[in-house]
Design a protein around this motif. Structure first.
Motif, PDB file in Angstrom:
ATOM      1  N   THR A 128       3.321  -1.032   5.217  1.00 29.60           N
ATOM      2  CA  THR A 128       2.790  -0.936   3.855  1.00 29.60           C
ATOM      3  C   THR A 128       3.161  -2.136   3.010  1.00 29.60           C
ATOM      4  OG1 THR A 128       4.712   0.285   2.974  1.00 29.60           O
ATOM      5  CG2 THR A 128       2.910   1.580   3.947  1.00 29.60           C
ATOM      6  N   SER A 180       0.824  -1.213   0.000  1.00 26.73           N
ATOM      7  CA  SER A 180       0.000   0.000   0.000  1.00 26.73           C
ATOM      8  C   SER A 180       0.857   1.263   0.000  1.00 26.73           C
ATOM      9  CB  SER A 180      -0.933   0.001   1.226  1.00 26.73           C
ATOM     10  OG  SER A 180      -0.183  -0.083   2.436  1.00 26.73           O
ATOM     11  N   ALA A 181       2.137   1.113  -0.368  1.00 24.81           N
ATOM     12  CA  ALA A 181       3.030   2.280  -0.404  1.00 24.81           C
ATOM     13  C   ALA A 181       2.572   3.278  -1.461  1.00 24.81           C
ATOM     14  CB  ALA A 181       4.460   1.835  -0.696  1.00 24.81           C
ATOM     15  N   CYS A 189       0.321  -4.239   3.154  1.00 25.48           N
ATOM     16  CA  CYS A 189      -0.919  -3.454   3.081  1.00 25.48           C
ATOM     17  C   CYS A 189      -1.481  -3.147   4.460  1.00 25.48           C
ATOM     18  CB  CYS A 189      -1.965  -4.154   2.219  1.00 25.48           C
ATOM     19  SG  CYS A 189      -1.433  -4.452   0.519  1.00 25.48           S
ATOM     20  N   LYS A 190      -0.581  -2.949   5.435  1.00 26.41           N
ATOM     21  CA  LYS A 190      -0.941  -2.586   6.802  1.00 26.41           C
ATOM     22  C   LYS A 190      -1.782  -3.644   7.509  1.00 26.41           C
ATOM     23  CE  LYS A 190       0.809   1.642   7.341  1.00 26.41           C
ATOM     24  NZ  LYS A 190       1.680   2.021   8.471  1.00 26.41           N
TER      25      LYS A 190
END
Length: 256
Positions: free
Chosen positions: A127, A43-44, A130-131
């Motif tokens: 990230t 999710s960076a 995706c956390k």
């Protein structure tokens, strides 16, 4: 007497039917339905974060016939020190295209590190995954020599090796158990406890070389532990920005 026996019986019944406390350990992870599985950049949102995550999220690889550099801890540190001199940068975001191309080639290298697995723990949501708070990386702290205590001020810092959700199941099915290989674990509540085995094993950890420039500051990298943060983390906590990530194979070489 009857009341006493009834109390004992009730206690035994409760103990028998109480859920067994979960063992903090690798799992045969089922990634089905995990929305991050098809997102190698996680999710960076920044370019350098996406580049870093692509390297961390490389999938399992068949090592048969692969060219693998076999290194102990001093050789590993000398090896990556040469790479630091080659790339001449502190962060990915500072790199020009030529430097990035050179780094990509260096990070294709597969290495085997032989050392002592003293300390291990799961990372925090990041990230890369995706956390997610369900799919986390495992950190293995590998040292040149075994010690009989968790990190203390004055101790040498380790080389970091990371197992990702994408490789965790493969390692679990191969028989790797952190409780049998590491001497100490940091639990999710940040407490530290001895493992089931209670003794550091010599291990050979194989995986991709990776430059984790997100952890390259003086608080992260150093030769010895100098302090503990209020929440219990030791700093510095690693001897180099370079690590093995992802880990593809772990071999147990015993305790002698």
């Amino acid at each position: 007497m009857i009341e006493f026996r009834a109390t004992i019986l009730l206690t035994l019944l409760l103990a028998a039917f109480s859920p067994t406390p979960p063992v903090f350990e690798l799992r045969d992870v089922d990634l089905t339905g995990w929305d991050c599985l098809t997102e190698p950049e996680g999710s960076a949102r920044t370019e350098d974060g996406q580049e870093r995550n692509r390297q961390k999220n490389r999938p399992p690889l068949d090592l048969a016939g692969a060219k693998i550099a076999a290194l102990d801890t001093p050789a590993f540190l000398a090896h990556v020190a040469d790479y630091d001199r080659q790339i001449e940068a502190k962060r990915r975001r500072e790199m020009n295209p030529e430097q990035k191309t050179e780094l990509q080639e260096l990070e294709k290298e597969i290495v085997s590190l032989t050392g002592w697995l003293v300390f291990a723990y799961q990372g925090l949501p990041e990230t890369t995954n995706c956390k997610s708070d369900q799919f986390l990386d495992w950190h293995l702290e590998v040292f040149a020599a075994p010690v009989d205590h968790p990190p203390q001020i004055g101790d040498p810092t380790p080389i970091i090796c990371e197992i990702t959700p994408r490789t965790e199941g493969l390692l679990y099915r191969s028989g790797v158990r952190i409780q049998d290989l590491a001497a100490f674990l940091r639990l999710p509540d940040n407490s530290v406890k001895a493992t089931r085995g209670g003794k550091a094993h010599k291990v050979r950890v194989t995986g991709f070389l990776m430059w984790d420039d997100d952890h390259g500051g003086a608080n992260d990298v150093g030769t010895t532990v100098r302090r503990f943060s209020p929440n219990g983390y030791h700093n510095p906590w690693r001897s180099t920005t370079w690590e093995i990530h992802p880990v593809l194979k772990v071999e147990d070489l015993g305790t002698e």
